[in-house]
Scaffold this motif. Structure first.
Motif, mmCIF file in Angstrom:
data_model
loop_
_atom_site.group_PDB
_atom_site.id
_atom_site.type_symbol
_atom_site.label_atom_id
_atom_site.label_comp_id
_atom_site.label_asym_id
_atom_site.label_seq_id
_atom_site.Cartn_x
_atom_site.Cartn_y
_atom_site.Cartn_z
ATOM 1 N N ARG A 51 -2.754 -8.436 -5.796
ATOM 2 C CA ARG A 51 -1.959 -7.947 -4.665
ATOM 3 C C ARG A 51 -0.481 -8.005 -5.039
ATOM 4 N NH1 ARG A 51 -2.430 -9.156 1.839
ATOM 5 N NH2 ARG A 51 -0.428 -8.199 2.402
ATOM 6 N N GLY A 53 3.512 -7.579 -4.971
ATOM 7 C CA GLY A 53 4.536 -7.748 -3.956
ATOM 8 C C GLY A 53 5.892 -7.346 -4.498
ATOM 9 N N GLU A 192 -4.116 0.622 -0.971
ATOM 10 C CA GLU A 192 -4.895 -0.605 -1.154
ATOM 11 C C GLU A 192 -6.391 -0.356 -1.010
ATOM 12 O OE1 GLU A 192 -3.136 -0.793 3.119
ATOM 13 O OE2 GLU A 192 -2.517 -0.145 1.111
ATOM 14 N N PHE A 221 -0.203 -3.751 -0.741
ATOM 15 C CA PHE A 221 -0.174 -3.240 0.620
ATOM 16 C C PHE A 221 1.190 -2.612 0.925
ATOM 17 C CE2 PHE A 221 -3.807 -5.850 0.518
ATOM 18 C CZ PHE A 221 -4.621 -5.528 1.599
ATOM 19 N N GLY A 222 1.194 -1.727 1.902
ATOM 20 C CA GLY A 222 2.418 -1.019 2.238
ATOM 21 C C GLY A 222 3.546 -1.936 2.651
ATOM 22 N N GLU A 223 3.229 -2.959 3.452
ATOM 23 C CA GLU A 223 4.276 -3.842 3.951
ATOM 24 C C GLU A 223 4.878 -4.713 2.856
ATOM 25 O OE1 GLU A 223 0.263 -5.766 5.256
ATOM 26 O OE2 GLU A 223 1.105 -3.753 4.934
ATOM 27 N N ASP A 224 4.180 -4.825 1.741
ATOM 28 C CA ASP A 224 4.682 -5.630 0.621
ATOM 29 C C ASP A 224 5.195 -4.716 -0.495
ATOM 30 O OD1 ASP A 224 3.785 -7.927 2.004
ATOM 31 O OD2 ASP A 224 1.791 -7.708 1.135
ATOM 32 N N GLN A 227 6.961 -1.200 0.752
ATOM 33 C CA GLN A 227 8.311 -1.383 1.273
ATOM 34 C C GLN A 227 9.274 -1.791 0.158
ATOM 35 O OE1 GLN A 227 10.767 -3.854 4.731
ATOM 36 N NE2 GLN A 227 8.544 -4.027 4.609
ATOM 37 N N ARG A 231 12.670 0.247 -0.853
ATOM 38 C CA ARG A 231 13.975 -0.383 -0.718
ATOM 39 C C ARG A 231 14.634 -0.715 -2.053
ATOM 40 N NH1 ARG A 231 15.331 -1.943 4.313
ATOM 41 N NH2 ARG A 231 13.721 -2.134 5.924
ATOM 42 N N VAL A 246 4.499 6.400 8.372
ATOM 43 C CA VAL A 246 4.956 5.688 7.179
ATOM 44 C C VAL A 246 6.028 6.495 6.445
ATOM 45 C CG1 VAL A 246 4.248 4.731 4.943
ATOM 46 C CG2 VAL A 246 2.785 4.437 6.955
ATOM 47 N N LEU A 249 9.275 5.616 7.719
ATOM 48 C CA LEU A 249 9.719 4.310 7.229
ATOM 49 C C LEU A 249 10.414 4.440 5.881
ATOM 50 C CD1 LEU A 249 6.701 1.964 8.112
ATOM 51 C CD2 LEU A 249 8.941 2.064 9.231
ATOM 52 N N TYR A 253 14.002 3.167 4.699
ATOM 53 C CA TYR A 253 14.222 2.275 3.560
ATOM 54 C C TYR A 253 15.286 2.841 2.618
ATOM 55 C CZ TYR A 253 9.658 0.292 4.936
ATOM 56 O OH TYR A 253 8.617 -0.276 5.626
#
Length: 493
Positions: A51, A53, A192, A221-224, A227, A231, A246, A249, A253
């Motif tokens: 996973r 990050g 994912e 994952f998208g949030e990790d 993003q 950014r 998304v 988003l 970013y």
């Protein structure tokens, strides 16, 4: 095609890559965190995947930046990059069955589709863009006098690519092929739900001759990971295919970081308009394909059928016959023509639309969530008629095998219904009247209008949308616009 037994046996012996692919090697995530990759058709865990990050994205971006800065890929001639991409296309064809099994197991689509469509398609797109890159010429401006003004097309640098789960290998290829051909380095984040073919692709690209760091793959994952990529201040361009929510988003970013370019291909609610003079059997055949192919998990799926009122019941009967002829079942069986939803959560979401449809419209066929082989991630091919304009199933993207049928009286009403959506990805028109076909294509707000077919697509033509379906184009020579910049070099002599 081989037998169910053959594909089942081969699937059991696959070697599944489950770590990040960064700087030419497989590595664990910095945190050590992992997540399960699940076969939706059985509910079984295929493997646990690293996973990724923010720290992993940073490692991958640094590797990509170093590879770009020292010219190990961007400094190669177009002909040299072409050679590597053609080799990658050849390797995909050599490993056809392996990649077909990876995507079938990961997202539940029928093996017949991955064997004959997805993997050959990915190989073709790598080949096409590779062949194209040494045929794109720079320009000389007609300045006159003792001035020489060169207009050069140059790579942007580091591309971040975030791709969806519905066509895991193909959607990755649509981004990677032009980005790499143009000389960029790439950090790819697969969905994912379906990371396995992308992770194997990184290894295959190295075998084809892509230098270390040029292609990096970070599952997560998208949030990790997603993003963090959006950014990251050292990513020059972010390309995304997925939901409109998304996509917005990623625009945020970019604005909150380094104002990187963002190119989006997002949702769709594509109308399929059928006039009385059409070939109704052909229209029904292709309409069924347009909504039920890939379990309806297609951004440009023709999910709204607009039928002239004089042929509405006739077309409904034809569509009902075709829907009920579909075989929903084990994706590894060559007899299966519709597989599972990508996961149980998505099946639950689609089931919610079935409930909403039964409350607002007339159910023609289907409308059920199915349990097959111990998994409840299957949805029956479904058709609703008499669908009101304000109905949820008429306006929201379902991303499942659910067709909403509405009627119209004339061209004006057909256009009004078709354009009454926040999306503008695709549309289809069925008529033998060429004047009507041209007029309708002019009036429909869609990136692609298919006449007497649905969802027409080629490496030679651009694919993308209008309105909240996004902007920028995949495929064709126009795809290179997203991955390059124009540089003017002015020389006085």
């Amino acid at each position: 095609m081989q037998s169910l037994e053959h594909y089942t046996e081969k699937a059991a012996t696959l070697s599944l890559r489950n770590q990040c692919w960064i700087d030419g090697k497989y590595v664990a995530s910095v945190s050590g965190a992992r997540f399960d990759s699940i076969n939706p058709a059985t509910g079984a865990v295929l493997t646990d995947v690293a996973r990724g990050g923010a720290e992993d994205i940073d490692r991958a971006v640094k590797a990509a930046r170093a590879a770009f800065a020292d010219g190990r890929w961007s400094g190669k001639t177009p002909a040299q990059r072409k050679e590597a991409l053609l080799k990658l296309a050849a390797l995909l064809r050599e490993n056809l069955e392996e990649f077909a099994l990876l995507d079938t197991l990961d997202m539940g689509k029928p093996i017949t589709e991955t064997m004959t469509g997805d993997v050959p398609g990915a190989a073709h797109f790598f080949q096409w863009h590779g062949e194209a890159i040494d045929k794109l010429y720079d320009e000389v401006a007609p300045t006159g006098g003792r001035d020489l003004a060169l207009i050069r097309r140059v790579p942007l640098g580091v591309i971040g690519a975030v791709v969806p789960w519905n066509f895991p290998l193909d959607m990755a290829t649509w981004k990677l092929a032009p980005a790499l051909a143009a000389g960029n380095s790439v950090v790819l984040k697969p969905a994912e739900q379906s990371p396995l073919s992308a992770l194997r692709l990184g290894e295959l690209a190295a075998e084809a001759g892509l230098p270390d760091g040029v292609l990096n793959v970070v599952p997560g994952f998208g949030e990790d990971a997603g993003q963090a990529l959006g950014r990251h201040p050292d990513v020059d361009c972010l390309v995304f295919t997925g939901s409109t929510v998304v996509g917005k988003l990623f625009q945020r970013y970019a604005g909150e970081s380094n104002m990187k370019q963002v190119w989006l291909e997002t949702g769709g609610k594509s109308p399929n308009i059928i006039f009385p003079d059409a070939d109704l059997d052909a229209a029904a055949d292709m309409a069924a394909f347009g909504i039920f192919y890939n379990q309806g998990e297609v951004c440009s799926a023709n999910s709204r059928m607009l039928v002239h009122e004089s042929i509405a019941e006739d077309m409904l009967e034809r569509m009902k016959t075709r829907a009920e002829a579909i075989t929903v079942g084990n994706p590894l069986s060559p007899e299966t023509t519709m597989g599972a939803m990508v996961d149980a959560n998505h099946a639950t979401r689609v089931e919610g639309f079935l409930k909403a449809g039964r409350e607002s419209a007339r159910l023609v066929t289907g409308g059920e969530r199915l349990t097959i082989g111990g998994s409840d991630a299957f949805i029956a091919p479904t058709i609703f008629a008499d669908v009101p304009m304000e109905a949820k199933i008429a306006s929201e993207e379902i991303f499942g095998p659910v067709l909403s049928v509405q009627t119209f009286r004339d061209e004006d009403e057909a256009v009004a219904i078709a354009n009454n959506t926040i999306y503008g990805l695709a549309a289809s028109v069925w008529t033998r009247d060429i004047s009507r076909a041209v007029s309708m294509s002019d009036r429909l707000h869609a990136g692609t209008v298919s006449v007497n077919t649905v969802d027409a697509l080629s490496a030679m033509t651009p694919f993308g949308g209008m309105k909240q379906s996004g902007f920028g184009r995949d495929l064709s020579l126009h795809s290179f616009d997203k991955y390059s910049a124009l540089k003017t070099v002015w020389i006085k002599y």
